[in-house]
Design a protein around this motif. Structure first.
Motif, PDB file in Angstrom:
ATOM      1  N   ARG A 107       2.503   1.612  -3.423  1.00 14.91           N
ATOM      2  CA  ARG A 107       1.532   2.061  -4.426  1.00 14.91           C
ATOM      3  C   ARG A 107       1.159   3.525  -4.199  1.00 14.91           C
ATOM      4  O   ARG A 107       0.916   4.256  -5.147  1.00 14.91           O
ATOM      5  N   SER A 108       1.130   3.974  -2.973  1.00 13.35           N
ATOM      6  CA  SER A 108       0.804   5.374  -2.664  1.00 13.35           C
ATOM      7  C   SER A 108       1.892   6.311  -3.149  1.00 13.35           C
ATOM      8  O   SER A 108       1.633   7.464  -3.494  1.00 13.35           O
ATOM      9  N   TYR A 137       0.832  -1.203   0.000  1.00 12.09           N
ATOM     10  CA  TYR A 137       0.000   0.000   0.000  1.00 12.09           C
ATOM     11  C   TYR A 137       0.871   1.259   0.000  1.00 12.09           C
ATOM     12  O   TYR A 137       0.620   2.199  -0.762  1.00 12.09           O
ATOM     13  N   VAL A 138       1.906   1.271   0.824  1.00  9.13           N
ATOM     14  CA  VAL A 138       2.815   2.418   0.878  1.00  9.13           C
ATOM     15  C   VAL A 138       3.530   2.590  -0.458  1.00  9.13           C
ATOM     16  O   VAL A 138       3.657   3.702  -0.973  1.00  9.13           O
TER      17      VAL A 138
END
Length: 77
Positions: free
Chosen positions: A71-72, A68-69
């Motif tokens: 992709r962010s 998630y990090v």
């Protein structure tokens, strides 16, 4: 049945992480956690198995959070 479901959700989570889909993978982490809680509440797992299940859920959650990090931080397409 619950053990099988836990393993199915775990497998699906890993597959989704490989496909770089953090939110659907997180959904599978929650389902793994729920299946573990049901197994634990019913006394279907031993103390050592309990620690193993917790570790497995924790590792999945860590991988999903890292993805998630990552992709962010990617620029929007």
């Amino acid at each position: 049945v619950l053990t099988r479901r836990f393993e199915e959700h775990e497998h699906e989570c890993r597959h989704l992480v490989e496909r770089r889909l953090p939110l659907p993978a997180y959904d599978q982490v929650l389902k793994c956690s729920h299946a573990f809680n049901l197994l634990d509440a019913r006394g279907a797992i031993s103390v050592t198995e309990r620690a193993s299940y917790i570790g497995r859920v924790r590792n999945l959650a860590r991988r999903v959070a890292q993805l998630y990090v990552e992709r962010s931080a990617e620029p929007a397409v």
